[in-house]
Design a protein around this motif. Sequence first.
Motif, mmCIF file in Angstrom:
data_model
loop_
_atom_site.group_PDB
_atom_site.id
_atom_site.type_symbol
_atom_site.label_atom_id
_atom_site.label_comp_id
_atom_site.label_asym_id
_atom_site.label_seq_id
_atom_site.Cartn_x
_atom_site.Cartn_y
_atom_site.Cartn_z
ATOM 1 N N GLY A 60 34.441 -29.222 0.660
ATOM 2 C CA GLY A 60 33.539 -28.461 -0.184
ATOM 3 C C GLY A 60 32.544 -27.679 0.644
ATOM 4 N N THR A 61 31.562 -27.085 -0.054
ATOM 5 C CA THR A 61 30.515 -26.322 0.620
ATOM 6 C C THR A 61 29.160 -26.963 0.332
ATOM 7 O OG1 THR A 61 30.276 -24.832 -1.270
ATOM 8 C CG2 THR A 61 31.795 -24.174 0.489
ATOM 9 N N LEU A 62 28.231 -26.737 1.230
ATOM 10 C CA LEU A 62 26.899 -27.315 1.109
ATOM 11 C C LEU A 62 25.887 -26.288 1.606
ATOM 12 C CD1 LEU A 62 25.745 -30.131 0.286
ATOM 13 C CD2 LEU A 62 25.709 -30.679 2.723
ATOM 14 N N THR A 63 24.834 -26.040 0.832
ATOM 15 C CA THR A 63 23.800 -25.092 1.239
ATOM 16 C C THR A 63 22.475 -25.816 1.399
ATOM 17 O OG1 THR A 63 23.388 -24.513 -1.078
ATOM 18 C CG2 THR A 63 24.918 -23.123 0.159
ATOM 19 N N VAL A 64 21.691 -25.385 2.380
ATOM 20 C CA VAL A 64 20.462 -26.074 2.746
ATOM 21 C C VAL A 64 19.316 -25.092 2.936
ATOM 22 C CG1 VAL A 64 19.437 -27.762 4.331
ATOM 23 C CG2 VAL A 64 21.929 -27.681 4.039
ATOM 24 N N THR A 65 18.136 -25.466 2.480
ATOM 25 C CA THR A 65 16.911 -24.724 2.783
ATOM 26 C C THR A 65 15.993 -25.659 3.564
ATOM 27 O OG1 THR A 65 17.046 -23.380 0.768
ATOM 28 C CG2 THR A 65 14.909 -23.515 1.843
ATOM 29 N N VAL A 66 15.627 -25.281 4.785
ATOM 30 C CA VAL A 66 14.801 -26.137 5.629
ATOM 31 C C VAL A 66 13.585 -25.364 6.141
ATOM 32 C CG1 VAL A 66 16.716 -27.591 6.369
ATOM 33 C CG2 VAL A 66 16.135 -25.572 7.688
ATOM 34 N N PHE A 67 12.557 -26.100 6.527
ATOM 35 C CA PHE A 67 11.350 -25.504 7.082
ATOM 36 C C PHE A 67 11.618 -24.959 8.482
ATOM 37 C CE2 PHE A 67 9.114 -28.798 4.348
ATOM 38 C CZ PHE A 67 8.821 -27.888 3.338
ATOM 39 N N ASN A 68 10.820 -23.979 8.880
ATOM 40 C CA ASN A 68 11.001 -23.400 10.211
ATOM 41 C C ASN A 68 10.743 -24.421 11.319
ATOM 42 O OD1 ASN A 68 8.300 -23.293 9.271
ATOM 43 N ND2 ASN A 68 7.739 -21.834 10.858
ATOM 44 N N PHE A 69 9.825 -25.388 11.085
ATOM 45 C CA PHE A 69 9.556 -26.370 12.139
ATOM 46 C C PHE A 69 10.683 -27.398 12.268
ATOM 47 C CE2 PHE A 69 7.184 -28.059 8.404
ATOM 48 C CZ PHE A 69 7.842 -29.258 8.234
ATOM 49 N N SER A 70 11.599 -27.407 11.305
ATOM 50 C CA SER A 70 12.728 -28.337 11.354
ATOM 51 C C SER A 70 13.992 -27.695 11.903
ATOM 52 C CB SER A 70 13.026 -28.879 9.949
ATOM 53 O OG SER A 70 11.927 -29.571 9.414
ATOM 54 N N GLU A 71 13.941 -26.405 12.189
ATOM 55 C CA GLU A 71 15.165 -25.668 12.534
ATOM 56 C C GLU A 71 15.897 -26.258 13.736
ATOM 57 O OE1 GLU A 71 16.666 -21.119 13.616
ATOM 58 O OE2 GLU A 71 14.535 -21.545 13.255
ATOM 59 N N ILE A 72 15.204 -26.489 14.845
ATOM 60 C CA ILE A 72 15.875 -26.951 16.062
ATOM 61 C C ILE A 72 16.492 -28.338 15.885
ATOM 62 C CG2 ILE A 72 15.532 -27.588 18.475
ATOM 63 C CD1 ILE A 72 13.518 -25.320 18.679
ATOM 64 N N PRO A 73 15.738 -29.355 15.420
ATOM 65 C CA PRO A 73 16.364 -30.670 15.242
ATOM 66 C C PRO A 73 17.423 -30.666 14.137
ATOM 67 C CG PRO A 73 14.134 -30.688 14.399
ATOM 68 C CD PRO A 73 14.283 -29.428 15.175
ATOM 69 N N PHE A 74 17.227 -29.825 13.109
ATOM 70 C CA PHE A 74 18.217 -29.755 12.046
ATOM 71 C C PHE A 74 19.552 -29.241 12.573
ATOM 72 C CE2 PHE A 74 20.448 -27.076 8.938
ATOM 73 C CZ PHE A 74 20.808 -28.060 8.017
ATOM 74 N N LYS A 75 19.500 -28.220 13.431
ATOM 75 C CA LYS A 75 20.738 -27.675 13.996
ATOM 76 C C LYS A 75 21.469 -28.738 14.817
ATOM 77 C CE LYS A 75 19.535 -22.754 14.125
ATOM 78 N NZ LYS A 75 19.226 -21.592 14.988
ATOM 79 N N GLY A 76 20.704 -29.572 15.522
ATOM 80 C CA GLY A 76 21.323 -30.652 16.282
ATOM 81 C C GLY A 76 22.000 -31.654 15.378
ATOM 82 N N ALA A 77 21.303 -32.037 14.289
ATOM 83 C CA ALA A 77 21.888 -32.982 13.334
ATOM 84 C C ALA A 77 23.099 -32.371 12.637
ATOM 85 C CB ALA A 77 20.835 -33.391 12.301
ATOM 86 N N LEU A 78 23.003 -31.082 12.326
ATOM 87 C CA LEU A 78 24.096 -30.390 11.645
ATOM 88 C C LEU A 78 25.344 -30.325 12.524
ATOM 89 C CD1 LEU A 78 25.176 -28.802 9.266
ATOM 90 C CD2 LEU A 78 24.117 -26.739 10.236
ATOM 91 N N ALA A 79 25.141 -30.113 13.819
ATOM 92 C CA ALA A 79 26.284 -30.073 14.729
ATOM 93 C C ALA A 79 27.027 -31.410 14.705
ATOM 94 C CB ALA A 79 25.810 -29.755 16.147
ATOM 95 N N GLY A 80 26.270 -32.502 14.678
ATOM 96 C CA GLY A 80 26.899 -33.813 14.607
ATOM 97 C C GLY A 80 27.611 -34.029 13.288
ATOM 98 N N PHE A 81 27.002 -33.562 12.194
ATOM 99 C CA PHE A 81 27.618 -33.717 10.878
ATOM 100 C C PHE A 81 28.909 -32.910 10.778
ATOM 101 C CE2 PHE A 81 28.201 -32.308 6.472
ATOM 102 C CZ PHE A 81 28.314 -33.546 5.845
ATOM 103 N N ARG A 82 28.893 -31.696 11.317
ATOM 104 C CA ARG A 82 30.100 -30.864 11.276
ATOM 105 C C ARG A 82 31.235 -31.492 12.074
ATOM 106 N NH1 ARG A 82 26.981 -25.045 11.980
ATOM 107 N NH2 ARG A 82 26.952 -24.469 9.744
ATOM 108 N N LYS A 83 30.895 -32.158 13.146
ATOM 109 C CA LYS A 83 31.910 -32.837 13.945
ATOM 110 C C LYS A 83 32.462 -34.027 13.181
ATOM 111 C CE LYS A 83 32.660 -34.931 18.497
ATOM 112 N NZ LYS A 83 32.039 -35.287 19.813
#
Length: 217
Positions: free
Chosen positions: A52-75
């Motif tokens: 499926g698809t998933l859309t997210v809205t995150v704060f600018n201060f969360s961008e860097i750690p979120f991208k790291g977590a997202l990379a792990g989730f995508r894997k």
Amino acid sequence: MTVPEPRSEGGWSRHRLGRKLVAVAGATALAAAIAATAANGVAKSKPFCHSGTLTVTVFNFSEIPFKGALAGFRKYCPSVKVAFAIQTTSPTYQTALQTQKLSGNMTDIIETYDSLSPTLEVDGLVRPLNVYLNKKNFYPANYWLKGMSQSYIPPPGAQPKSFVGKQFFVPIEADATVFYTNNKDLAAAHFTVSPTAHTSVTASGGTIGNDWTWQQA
């Protein structure tokens, strides 16, 4: 003494991928947490991993750690296609979410923090998670620390009444704040520190235990 201070959370905004709930966490210094929906389907070998698809809205201060977590989730779950948008924490954040709602393009994940949560609830931008937290195949509501969850559960007296007791956001983690004090100064101000005693303080002094609140501090 350390007291966990609830900061940033996230909640499910609308129904896009079905009824299974999946948590995606972006660990930040402000304890960001997010929750979202995933597609219905037969149980997989990977929990909460469906196509499926998933859309997210995150704060600018969360961008860097979120991208790291997202990379792990995508894997972990490449069958879920995740798209996200970055918003600042200024008043434009609420306006952006309201615009998404009016256009019928609300994201599945909304990041928030404790003082902003009631506004998002009353604006109808998020829905209670109780139906998911009570499912047998997901973590129960008491899995998360009560002190953190309480910031996201409208108490008695809140309006509208239908919101009282409902949990709108799921905390994942929090930072711990430590106060360093000079006991001589506290004693001079008629305060005593006792890790085993119940906190009872006034402006004139009292006993500070391990159960003190931010209001008392």
